[in-house]
Design an enzyme around this catalytic site. Structure first.
Site, PDB file in Angstrom:
ATOM      1  N   GLU A  43       0.861  -1.186   0.000  1.00 49.80           N
ATOM      2  CA  GLU A  43       0.000   0.000   0.000  1.00 49.80           C
ATOM      3  C   GLU A  43       0.892   1.229   0.000  1.00 49.80           C
ATOM      4  O   GLU A  43       1.710   1.409   0.904  1.00 49.80           O
ATOM      5  CB  GLU A  43      -0.898  -0.008   1.245  1.00 49.80           C
ATOM      6  CG  GLU A  43      -1.695   1.264   1.450  1.00 49.80           C
ATOM      7  CD  GLU A  43      -2.374   1.311   2.815  1.00 49.80           C
ATOM      8  OE1 GLU A  43      -2.553   2.427   3.346  1.00 49.80           O
ATOM      9  OE2 GLU A  43      -2.713   0.242   3.363  1.00 49.80           O
ATOM     10  N   ARG A  47       0.640  10.445   0.978  1.00 47.07           N
ATOM     11  CA  ARG A  47       1.075  11.403   1.997  1.00 47.07           C
ATOM     12  C   ARG A  47       2.266  12.238   1.552  1.00 47.07           C
ATOM     13  O   ARG A  47       2.719  13.092   2.311  1.00 47.07           O
ATOM     14  CB  ARG A  47       1.459  10.662   3.288  1.00 47.07           C
ATOM     15  CG  ARG A  47       0.321   9.919   3.952  1.00 47.07           C
ATOM     16  CD  ARG A  47       0.783   9.281   5.239  1.00 47.07           C
ATOM     17  NE  ARG A  47      -0.225   8.438   5.849  1.00 47.07           N
ATOM     18  CZ  ARG A  47      -0.065   7.764   6.969  1.00 47.07           C
ATOM     19  NH1 ARG A  47       1.092   7.842   7.626  1.00 47.07           N
ATOM     20  NH2 ARG A  47      -1.025   7.006   7.454  1.00 47.07           N
ATOM     21  N   LYS A 130     -10.640  -1.654   7.430  1.00 46.74           N
ATOM     22  CA  LYS A 130      -9.341  -1.443   8.069  1.00 46.74           C
ATOM     23  C   LYS A 130      -9.581  -0.995   9.508  1.00 46.74           C
ATOM     24  O   LYS A 130     -10.233   0.031   9.730  1.00 46.74           O
ATOM     25  CB  LYS A 130      -8.582  -0.376   7.277  1.00 46.74           C
ATOM     26  CG  LYS A 130      -7.326   0.170   7.938  1.00 46.74           C
ATOM     27  CD  LYS A 130      -6.734   1.258   7.047  1.00 46.74           C
ATOM     28  CE  LYS A 130      -5.556   1.952   7.692  1.00 46.74           C
ATOM     29  NZ  LYS A 130      -4.928   2.937   6.801  1.00 46.74           N
TER      30      LYS A 130
END
Length: 210
Positions: A43, A47, A130
């Site tokens: 993943e 950011r 998640k």
């Protein structure tokens, strides 16, 4: 949703390296190190300024099923899928992000931190969420507490998990995979420590094997 589920994309992989890639230049060596360590998915979090290009480079590697993380808006989801993301992960539950991922026919894994949020995700037709941030929320006891009344839910706990905690999470039948960043931290990437990334990934993959 669609026949394209996170479980089918991961194809049995139970370790999901969560990567904050500071520069697209490190994407190729990073993908090589992860694959050499036995990782089959990753993943890439949205950011950093280079996140989109890093995801694109890693998706082109071929040895990894690469998804996009920290996706906060439908527009980010669209850009991520255009760059090659095979799944989308969000830190929270957002109806518009879920709707966009449905439109794009990619699995979406929203973050939940409570029973209320989990109920919203299930009501939206999702079965995999998640648990985030897993350790600050209470860790495995929190996961057990949520899983008990919702046996249909599968979890990808992420946040504060390290190699020592990995086996206990994976032993829970509701856990599909575990996300973590200890295999490839910002320090590893800044220093170009790809051999260490390969070693830590191999250890984690071995620890996640059934």
């Amino acid at each position: 949703m669609t026949g394209n589920t996170l479980a089918s994309v991961l194809a049995g992989a139970r370790l999901m390296p969560v990567l904050t890639v500071p520069s697209a230049a490190s994407a190729g060596p990073l993908a090589d190190a992860l694959a050499a360590g036995g990782a089959r998915c990753a993943e890439v979090t949205f950011r950093t300024p280079d996140a989109e290009q890093a995801l694109k480079a890693m998706a082109a590697h071929g040895g990894l099923a690469v998804g996009a993380g920290t996706v906060l808006t439908p527009e980010q989801a669209e850009r991520a899928v255009a760059a090659g993301a095979r799944f989308v992960v969000s830190p929270g539950f957002d109806e518009d992000v879920v709707a966009k991922c449905r439109e794009l026919a990619v699995p979406v894994v929203p973050g939940v931190a409570s029973a209320t949020e989990l109920m919203r995700a299930l009501r939206a037709g999702l079965d995999t969420v998640k648990l985030f941030p897993a350790e600050p929320l209470g860790g495995l006891p929190m996961l057990r507490a949520l899983a008990a009344p919702f046996p249909q839910a599968r979890f990808v706990p992420t946040g504060g998990i390290d190699a020592s905690r990995l086996p206990a999470y994976l032993a829970h039948p509701a856990v599909l995979a575990v996300g973590g960043s200890w295999m490839a931290t910002a320090v590893h990437l800044e220093r170009g420590e790809y051999g260490e990334i390969r070693r830590l990934t191999a250890e984690a993959v071995h620890g996640s094997a059934p």
